[in-house]
Write a protein that holds these residues in place. Structure first.
Motif, mmCIF file in Angstrom:
data_model
loop_
_atom_site.group_PDB
_atom_site.id
_atom_site.type_symbol
_atom_site.label_atom_id
_atom_site.label_comp_id
_atom_site.label_asym_id
_atom_site.label_seq_id
_atom_site.Cartn_x
_atom_site.Cartn_y
_atom_site.Cartn_z
ATOM 1 N N GLN A 9 -67.305 -9.241 -60.798
ATOM 2 C CA GLN A 9 -68.195 -8.104 -60.696
ATOM 3 C C GLN A 9 -68.738 -7.298 -61.991
ATOM 4 O OE1 GLN A 9 -66.504 -6.291 -56.792
ATOM 5 N NE2 GLN A 9 -68.394 -5.359 -57.136
ATOM 6 N N TYR A 41 -75.152 -2.416 -56.265
ATOM 7 C CA TYR A 41 -74.111 -2.931 -55.164
ATOM 8 C C TYR A 41 -74.292 -2.706 -53.887
ATOM 9 C CZ TYR A 41 -69.691 -3.165 -52.944
ATOM 10 O OH TYR A 41 -68.546 -3.504 -52.034
ATOM 11 N N THR A 62 -69.357 -5.773 -49.858
ATOM 12 C CA THR A 62 -68.232 -6.572 -50.283
ATOM 13 C C THR A 62 -68.032 -7.532 -48.939
ATOM 14 O OG1 THR A 62 -67.514 -5.852 -52.478
ATOM 15 C CG2 THR A 62 -65.906 -7.276 -51.031
#
Length: 792
Positions: free
Chosen positions: A574, A587, A590
């Motif tokens: 990342q 972002y 996840t």
């Protein structure tokens, strides 16, 4: 000596079972180690597992013609005909859920080994005195270096498995006048893999001519006519995928480059000749890790013709002791063709790329002559093969012992990067030959010989095959340790949580073909038979495209142009991604080991422009700025400008410069203001709704393909190839519903041809059956035999 098959001695199913069981034992340690999810390396992991999974899922989601998950989008049949679409093994796998595919790769491989052994037995039984000897030869074929090597590619083993049946059918058509099987096997082999079928045609021509010249085949006009008809009928019935694929691939640079000049006569590196000789005597090297040779074309080529245990001993003994035989001529012709580049390329339609992916065919003949030597010791002295085989094996040790100057001016012994792997191969080959010789001396002239040798070949095949796989697998162990989690677990989970819609993804430092697991079009794709316009588009914007698409992460404008909404990267990458990617990525979420970033600068998959640039002007723009330009203006040919450019202005000279990030953001805002309100993707194409102020061209960042048709508000419209290989459709001012639908080009023609060929072939079979019945009746009348009684 040619002899009719004896049904009581038919050991086809025994051979089938032995080869399948031995293959299972060969894979078992890795199957256990990977807990059923067999990982190998390279193409097997990146392509074969993902392709089996994705294609299964595609078919069971309703089928269709267009796979959006394949690169920028490609026709399903054209993209996967080479890999699996025609394979009976893949069609068999459809009986199981897509999620099972990774766990079924080993069982399917075992089945392929079994089928290969069974087919080799059927063909070889005709040329052996004893059925057990045919079993032995068939096991040699099934576990030859070629088969073991090509586990790496998986679908190549399909070809190895089916080819012996084709040769058996040809023999049956000539010797026994059996009508029908040859055409069916021609169709099946063509349907299975058009690329390999081209080489099979060449080999069958060599085989047929040599058999006729040597007196093995007695051909009259009736037999030749039947063979010609069945060949054409078989090609017609099997051309279902071949015609569409040929139309698609005709512009693919990988298949449109031909050998010429010195390249037809000589390999560019002398090491190529030494590598070819090596491939006959030694177990195969790992596909991506040649042991000795570092010059020439060695990697990935399937260059191996090794016979387990016996190596070249039986072949050399046969060729030295027998003169004027068909099999010797066939092997001699094949050797010459292997050594002359132009002749070698005949197996691949004269393509300039070097491959040895036709060696499995002479390998079958090599197995047969080896068995002949065992059965005819009065005609073939095996010592005449033992000595030269040992001499060649020892001679290659020179490469491990010759003094070599290093780059820093020092010296070392040997020219090999992997001397330990060479000596492992050397030891395996030497032990195999010596063990074979000992068993031969112990059991020759005894009934136990074929059984002892068969057991030795199967055990040896398991061991050297496992070692070969282990070398390739464990060299990639650290690299592949997260494959299962990231691809199978996290990739499939992301497919469920990513939003619906028409967009693409990208990935950074992930395993190849993640898009197939996520079921989204992905800029990072490893597939060599995608739509040819993809291979045309990428180089124009400075992105290399050979067997894979892999734009660098800093190509921000390319990602906006191609509607990339998300990028996926491993969690431990990342920080690296954020540093390279820029501020337009934020972002998002996840999933397991994968982090997902959303692109704030992305475009829908349908939008329009207010300006154009000509193709000639486009070529003057430096490659590194062309993706920026394509967000600013559409690229049109002069003819397209004259016909469809009325709603667009010509980009000024000043506007053909200034391609910095700020101007890109301005151009992006312009395109978003002129974008479709909705776009929906399906397995047949897409549907877009867009409102236009003026009549103009609507652009789709989709690879152009002649199979696409378009309708605008229900009316047919032309599909234009623009901007270096993408598509546009003309539409009028106001609200427009545009439907782009893909129809596999040539499929209707091929299906019609196959249907007509099948009907004609069925009629041919009826005529043949009547002719046989009439012939039997005539014989019964001539010799006063009782006519055959109908079954009760």
């Amino acid at each position: 000596m040619i002899r009719p098959l004896e049904k009581p001695q038919n050991k086809y199913w025994l051979t089938f079972a032995l080869c399948g069981l031995a293959a299972a034992l060969m894979f078992l340690p890795f199957y256990i180690l990977d807990k059923g999810f067999f990982l190998y390396a390279g193409d097997f992991n990146s392509q074969q597992i993902a392709f089996y999974y994705s294609a299964n899922q595609f078919v069971k989601s309703g089928g269709g013609s267009f796979s959006w998950a394949t690169d920028l989008g490609s026709g399903f049949l054209n993209s996967y005909a080479f890999y699996l679409a025609g394979s009976p093994f893949w069609w068999l796998s459809l009986l199981f859920p897509a999620a099972w595919m990774p766990y079924l790769m080993v069982p399917m491989l075992c089945l392929k080994f079994a089928v290969a052994g069974g087919g080799a037995y059927l063909w070889m039984r005709r040329y052996t005195r004893k059925a057990n000897m045919a079993v032995l030869g068939a096991c040699m074929y099934a576990f030859s270096g070629f088969t073991v090597y090509n586990v790496f590619f998986n679908h190549f083993v399909d070809v190895v498995a089916l080819f012996p049946y084709l040769l058996w059918a040809l023999d049956a058509a000539v010797y026994e006048k059996r009508r029908g099987p040859f055409a069916v096997l021609v169709a099946l082999n063509l349907l299975n893999n058009y690329f390999f079928f081209a080489g099979q045609v060449v080999f069958l021509a060599i085989y047929f001519v040599c058999m006729v010249l040597a007196g093995r085949y007695k051909i009259n006009g009736r037999t030749f006519g039947a063979l010609a008809f069945e060949s054409l009928a078989g090609v017609g019935m099997g051309a279902i995928l071949a015609i569409p694929t040929m139309l698609s691939l005709q512009n693919n640079p990988r298949v449109s480059s031909f050998s010429d000049g010195f390249g037809l006569l000589l390999y560019s590196s002398v090491q190529q000749y030494a590598a070819i000789l090596y491939s006959f005597f030694f177990p195969p090297d790992c596909p991506y890790m040649p042991v000795i040779f570092d010059s020439g074309v060695i990697k990935w080529t399937s260059m191996t013709a090794y016979l387990p245990l016996v190596s070249m001993m039986g072949v050399l003994a046969y060729c030295r002791c027998k003169k004027g035989t068909a099999f010797k001529w066939i092997l001699s012709v094949c050797l010459v063709m292997a050594l002359v580049p132009g002749l070698n390329s005949m197996f691949y339609a004269m393509n300039s790329s070097y491959y040895a992916r036709w060696y499995y065919m002479p390998v079958l003949i090599m197995c047969a002559v080896t068995i002949y030597g065992l059965e005819h010791e009065d005609e073939v002295d095996l010592k005449k093969g033992l000595r030269p085989t040992l001499a060649v094996l020892v001679a290659y040790c020179a490469f491990a012992l010759v003094p070599t100057e290093t780059d820093d001016g020092g010296w070392k012994i040997g020219v090999m990067d992997y001397p330990e792997k060479f000596f492992l191969n050397f030891g395996i080959a030497l032990i195999g030959v010596l063990l074979f010789w000992v068993l031969w001396l112990m059991y020759k002239r005894t009934p136990q010989l074929p059984r002892r040798l068969t057991a030795a070949v199967l055990v040896f095949g398991c061991l050297y095959g496992a070692m070969h796989i282990a070398i390739g697998k464990f060299a990639q162990w650290d690299n592949d340790k997260d494959f299962y989690q990231q691809q199978y677990v996290d990739g499939r989970a992301l497919a469920e949580i990513l939003p619906e819609g028409a967009y693409r993804i990208d990935d950074y430092e992930c395993y190849d073909n993640l898009g197939l697991w996520v079921n989204r079009s992905d800029l990072q794709t490893f597939n060599s038979t995608v739509a040819p316009s993809i291979l045309e588009f990428y180089p124009q914007v400075g992105v290399k495209r050979d067997v894979r698409s892999a734009p660098e992460v800093d190509e921000y404008a390319l990602r906006g142009l191609l509607s990339v909404k998300y990028t996926i990267c491993p969690v431990d990458k990342q920080e690296e991604f954020e540093e390279k990617a820029g501020d337009n990525w934020r972002y998002w979420t996840t999933q397991g080991q994968l982090a997902v970033y959303e692109n704030t600068d992305w475009l829908p998959m349908a939008y329009s422009y207010d300006a154009y640039i000509t193709e000639e002007e486009y070529e003057e723009i430096p490659e590194e700025y062309r993706d920026n330009l394509l967000v600013r203006a559409m690229v049109l040919s002069e003819e397209q400008v004259n016909t469809w450019g009325g709603g667009l202005r010509h980009l000024t000279e000043a506007e053909q410069t200034d391609f910095d990030r700020a101007s890109y953001e301005e151009d992006l805002d312009d395109r978003q203001a002129m974008a479709a309100s909705s776009v929906e993707l399906d397995n047949w194409g897409l549907t877009a709704n867009i409102q236009l102020e003026n009549s103009t061209l609507v652009f789709f960042p989709v690879p152009y393909d002649a199979g696409f048709t378009a309708t605008v508000n229900g009316e047919e419209a032309p599909v234009l190839k623009v901007s270096g290989g993408l598509m546009a459709v003309p539409a009028s001012a106001g609200d427009n519903t545009i439907r782009l639908e893909y129809h596999t080009q040539g499929l209707n023609v091929s299906l019609t041809l196959a249907a007509v060929s099948a009907v004609v072939f069925a009629g041919y079979l009826v005529l043949c059956a009547r002719a046989r019945k009439k012939h039997r009746a005539a014989l019964a009348e001539k010799y006063h035999l009782d006519p055959p009684q109908p079954r009760q």
